[in-house]
Write an enzyme that holds these catalytic residues in place. Structure first.
Site, PDB file in Angstrom:
ATOM      1  N   ASP A 122      36.793  28.023  29.344  1.00  0.00           N
ATOM      2  CA  ASP A 122      36.372  28.355  30.707  1.00  0.00           C
ATOM      3  C   ASP A 122      37.628  28.438  31.575  1.00  0.00           C
ATOM      4  OD1 ASP A 122      35.462  28.354  33.372  1.00  0.00           O
ATOM      5  OD2 ASP A 122      33.715  27.133  32.893  1.00  0.00           O
ATOM      6  N   VAL A 123      37.898  29.601  32.140  1.00  0.00           N
ATOM      7  CA  VAL A 123      39.144  29.794  32.890  1.00  0.00           C
ATOM      8  C   VAL A 123      39.197  28.981  34.174  1.00  0.00           C
ATOM      9  CG1 VAL A 123      39.579  32.091  31.952  1.00  0.00           C
ATOM     10  CG2 VAL A 123      38.275  31.845  34.092  1.00  0.00           C
ATOM     11  N   TYR A 144      31.723  38.983  44.724  1.00  0.00           N
ATOM     12  CA  TYR A 144      32.531  39.759  43.779  1.00  0.00           C
ATOM     13  C   TYR A 144      33.560  40.606  44.518  1.00  0.00           C
ATOM     14  CZ  TYR A 144      33.640  42.874  39.863  1.00  0.00           C
ATOM     15  OH  TYR A 144      34.294  43.593  38.882  1.00  0.00           O
ATOM     16  N   LYS A 163      37.684  40.197  44.244  1.00  0.00           N
ATOM     17  CA  LYS A 163      38.533  41.271  43.743  1.00  0.00           C
ATOM     18  C   LYS A 163      39.510  41.769  44.814  1.00  0.00           C
ATOM     19  CE  LYS A 163      36.908  41.365  39.575  1.00  0.00           C
ATOM     20  NZ  LYS A 163      37.738  40.946  38.419  1.00  0.00           N
TER      21      LYS A 163
END
Length: 265
Positions: A73-74, A172, A176
């Site tokens: 899991d990052v 999101y 980004k």
């Protein structure tokens, strides 16, 4: 008349050959892993779900000296550090980092605004994976890159972070857009040490994650793409391979749009 003698075109592959790709088990990430393997790199990748890692390894093949992957899991820094140490013990320092892992929750009710459907918990999870994850990995890997005087960092962003998001949610899009800003800041800091930091912003790329071309959301998206077709994960992977190469050493802080002209339009 001045004649220019053209030598052999440089190969993409560098002698700094160890690559780490996050979210490397599916979609764009899987094709990036495949492209680096084809170019002769030693590739390590992570994904959250162990079954996706196992499935990708089965698809990719390769030997233990070519590919290494685990479920990580990052957002969990301790897990990342353990995995990085295992890669270093196997192959040496990581020279190329591709921050590709990302999540994009879908809207439950199309008739209700996104913001009212986005919980604080969902917002936090998306920011953690899509923005904090890349920041943590850059921070963990940059010291070794600085010591070697070489590195390539590639962040995979999105058209949603560059323009008004049509499909993606506010979390999101914000993550980004933040990734573009992180790319520029890191590029400025790391440029004196021979390290480039760039971002790829894909548009509508067909994969198992986006569904079939005939899906309503995809048919609608197609009408906004000037070239008249969807992109492929392989096309994004080609851009990543170029940015990772020694011949891209004068490109840093850039965001490369792979959108079929949708961003320009």
């Amino acid at each position: 008349m001045i004649m220019l003698k053209l030598g052999r075109l440089p190969r993409y592959k560098s002698d700094r050959s160890v690559v780490l790709v996050t979210g490397g088990a599916r979609g764009i990430g899987l094709q990036i892993v495949r492209r680096f393997l084809a170019d002769g790199y030693q590739v390590a990748f992570v994904a959250t779900r162990s079954e996706h890692v196992e499935g990708a390894l089965h698809i990719l093949g390769g030997t233990e000296d070519q590919i290494f992957a685990e479920s990580v899991d990052v957002t969990r820094q301790n897990e990342l550090m353990v995995f990085i140490d295992r890669v270093r013990a196997r192959w040496g320092e990581i020279a190329i980092l591709v921050n590709n892992a990302g999540i994009s929750p879908k809207r439950a009710n199309q008739d209700v605004p996104w913001l009212s459907q986005t919980s604080i918990e969902e917002w936090g999870r998306v920011i953690d994976v899509n923005l904090n994850g890349p920041f943590n990995l850059i921070r963990l890997l940059a010291p070794a890159m600085i010591a070697k005087g070489y590195g390539r960092i590639i962040n995979v962003g999105s058209l949603a972070g560059r323009a008004i998001p049509v499909i993606a949610g506010p979390h999101y899009a914000a993550s980004k857009a933040g990734l573009v800003g992180l790319t520029r800041a890191a590029a400025r800091d790391l440029a004196p040490y021979g390290i480039t930091v760039n971002c790829i912003a894909p548009g509508r790329i067909l994969s198992d994650l986006t569904g079939p071309p005939e899906a309503p959301v995809n048919r609608s998206a197609l009408s906004r793409i000037p070239v008249g077709r969807f992109g492929t994960a392989e096309e994004v992977a080609h851009v990543a391979a170029f940015l990772a190469s020694p011949i891209a050493g004068f490109i840093t802080g850039a965001t490369i749009d792979v959108t079929g002209g949708e961003f320009a339009a």
